[in-house]
Design a protein around this motif. Sequence first.
Motif, PDB file in Angstrom:
ATOM      1  N   ILE A  16      43.665  23.437  13.177  1.00  0.00           N
ATOM      2  CA  ILE A  16      42.799  24.086  14.168  1.00  0.00           C
ATOM      3  C   ILE A  16      41.716  23.122  14.633  1.00  0.00           C
ATOM      4  N   THR A  17      41.181  22.369  13.658  1.00  0.00           N
ATOM      5  CA  THR A  17      40.125  21.409  13.995  1.00  0.00           C
ATOM      6  C   THR A  17      40.654  20.328  14.942  1.00  0.00           C
ATOM      7  N   VAL A  18      41.851  19.804  14.602  1.00  0.00           N
ATOM      8  CA  VAL A  18      42.459  18.770  15.456  1.00  0.00           C
ATOM      9  C   VAL A  18      42.762  19.333  16.840  1.00  0.00           C
ATOM     10  N   TYR A  19      43.315  20.547  16.863  1.00  0.00           N
ATOM     11  CA  TYR A  19      43.641  21.180  18.143  1.00  0.00           C
ATOM     12  C   TYR A  19      42.383  21.387  18.982  1.00  0.00           C
ATOM     13  N   GLY A  20      41.318  21.841  18.299  1.00  0.00           N
ATOM     14  CA  GLY A  20      40.052  22.028  19.010  1.00  0.00           C
ATOM     15  C   GLY A  20      39.512  20.719  19.553  1.00  0.00           C
ATOM     16  N   ALA A  21      39.640  19.660  18.723  1.00  0.00           N
ATOM     17  CA  ALA A  21      39.175  18.345  19.170  1.00  0.00           C
ATOM     18  C   ALA A  21      39.975  17.865  20.378  1.00  0.00           C
ATOM     19  N   LEU A  22      41.295  18.127  20.334  1.00  0.00           N
ATOM     20  CA  LEU A  22      42.143  17.740  21.469  1.00  0.00           C
ATOM     21  C   LEU A  22      41.750  18.495  22.734  1.00  0.00           C
ATOM     22  N   LEU A  23      41.445  19.787  22.562  1.00  0.00           N
ATOM     23  CA  LEU A  23      41.012  20.575  23.721  1.00  0.00           C
ATOM     24  C   LEU A  23      39.719  20.029  24.300  1.00  0.00           C
ATOM     25  N   VAL A  24      38.780  19.704  23.410  1.00  0.00           N
ATOM     26  CA  VAL A  24      37.502  19.149  23.871  1.00  0.00           C
ATOM     27  C   VAL A  24      37.725  17.822  24.583  1.00  0.00           C
ATOM     28  N   TRP A  25      38.584  16.966  23.981  1.00  0.00           N
ATOM     29  CA  TRP A  25      38.862  15.654  24.582  1.00  0.00           C
ATOM     30  C   TRP A  25      39.525  15.809  25.952  1.00  0.00           C
ATOM     31  N   ARG A  26      40.489  16.759  26.026  1.00  0.00           N
ATOM     32  CA  ARG A  26      41.171  16.980  27.299  1.00  0.00           C
ATOM     33  C   ARG A  26      40.205  17.492  28.361  1.00  0.00           C
ATOM     34  N   ASN A  27      39.320  18.399  27.955  1.00  0.00           N
ATOM     35  CA  ASN A  27      38.328  18.913  28.908  1.00  0.00           C
ATOM     36  C   ASN A  27      37.399  17.807  29.393  1.00  0.00           C
ATOM     37  N   LEU A  28      37.020  16.927  28.436  1.00  0.00           N
ATOM     38  CA  LEU A  28      36.165  15.807  28.820  1.00  0.00           C
ATOM     39  C   LEU A  28      36.878  14.891  29.815  1.00  0.00           C
ATOM     40  N   GLN A  29      38.177  14.630  29.539  1.00  0.00           N
ATOM     41  CA  GLN A  29      38.953  13.780  30.439  1.00  0.00           C
ATOM     42  C   GLN A  29      39.088  14.421  31.812  1.00  0.00           C
ATOM     43  N   GLU A  30      39.374  15.733  31.813  1.00  0.00           N
ATOM     44  CA  GLU A  30      39.508  16.430  33.091  1.00  0.00           C
ATOM     45  C   GLU A  30      38.198  16.411  33.864  1.00  0.00           C
ATOM     46  N   ASN A  31      37.098  16.610  33.146  1.00  0.00           N
ATOM     47  CA  ASN A  31      35.788  16.572  33.808  1.00  0.00           C
ATOM     48  C   ASN A  31      35.485  15.176  34.347  1.00  0.00           C
ATOM     49  N   ARG A  32      35.877  14.157  33.534  1.00  0.00           N
ATOM     50  CA  ARG A  32      35.649  12.784  33.971  1.00  0.00           C
ATOM     51  C   ARG A  32      36.470  12.472  35.224  1.00  0.00           C
ATOM     52  N   LEU A  33      37.750  12.913  35.212  1.00  0.00           N
ATOM     53  CA  LEU A  33      38.597  12.697  36.381  1.00  0.00           C
ATOM     54  C   LEU A  33      38.077  13.472  37.584  1.00  0.00           C
ATOM     55  N   ALA A  34      37.646  14.706  37.337  1.00  0.00           N
ATOM     56  CA  ALA A  34      37.111  15.515  38.432  1.00  0.00           C
ATOM     57  C   ALA A  34      35.880  14.860  39.034  1.00  0.00           C
ATOM     58  N   THR A  35      35.016  14.335  38.152  1.00  0.00           N
ATOM     59  CA  THR A  35      33.814  13.648  38.635  1.00  0.00           C
ATOM     60  C   THR A  35      34.188  12.404  39.430  1.00  0.00           C
ATOM     61  N   HIS A  36      35.215  11.671  38.944  1.00  0.00           N
ATOM     62  CA  HIS A  36      35.670  10.459  39.633  1.00  0.00           C
ATOM     63  C   HIS A  36      36.203  10.789  41.026  1.00  0.00           C
ATOM     64  N   TYR A  37      37.102  11.791  41.084  1.00  0.00           N
ATOM     65  CA  TYR A  37      37.674  12.160  42.376  1.00  0.00           C
ATOM     66  C   TYR A  37      36.624  12.754  43.304  1.00  0.00           C
TER      67      TYR A  37
END
Length: 224
Positions: A16-37
């Motif tokens: 669960i911890t790893v999955y949560g970390a992956l979700l957080v990382w993915r959200n950060l990446q999506e936010n970073r990409l969204a900010t870039h675009y």
Amino acid sequence: MAIVFDILSASGILAITVYGALLVWRNLQENRLATHYYGLELELLDEQLKRQQQITRTTINRTQDAWEGFRKFELRGKVLEADGICSFYLAPHDGKPLPAFHPGQYLTFKINLQDEQKPLIRCYSLSDSPTHPDYYRVTIKHERPPTDRPDLPPGKSSSYFHQLFNPDDIIDVKAPSGHFYLDMDHNNPVVLIGGGIGITPVLSMLNTLIVEDSNREIWFFYGA
């Protein structure tokens, strides 16, 4: 058995911890990409705005230098380009600035002939690029009688230009106009097609592309 459950429980918590970390990382990446675009979109919008402002300023300058009605022009040069084809170099008689024009536009002339009760109104395409601030050029073919009908009269306006209109003569001219012109604000390929004396507006477009050192792909087709 308790140990097994503890291991499974610990594994579940870890998963669960790893999955949560992956979700957080993915959200950060999506936010970073969204900010870039979003930043790219802002840059593109800013470039489009600057381009539109430049077009608006150019349009305002053209309008300010243009004139209403007819304006007197002086013939500064008359060049025989080929048999029956002459180029005429026209400068404003008042010495004021000339507005730029779109390559492909034309001039309207008012020609006063002695044997005509009313002036002749004729339009001829500008045949050079708009990069010359001190003159306009038109190229006119002398319309002679057809070879099979020599009894017919030649063209009145073209005969005037070729036979009667000489350097230092004055003629009335309207400002450049017409909606058939080359859009210089784009970089897409250009296909130019002309035939006979109909090459004059196409020649203006081609000269403009050459003078401005355009990197656009150009296809030029001409039929005599």
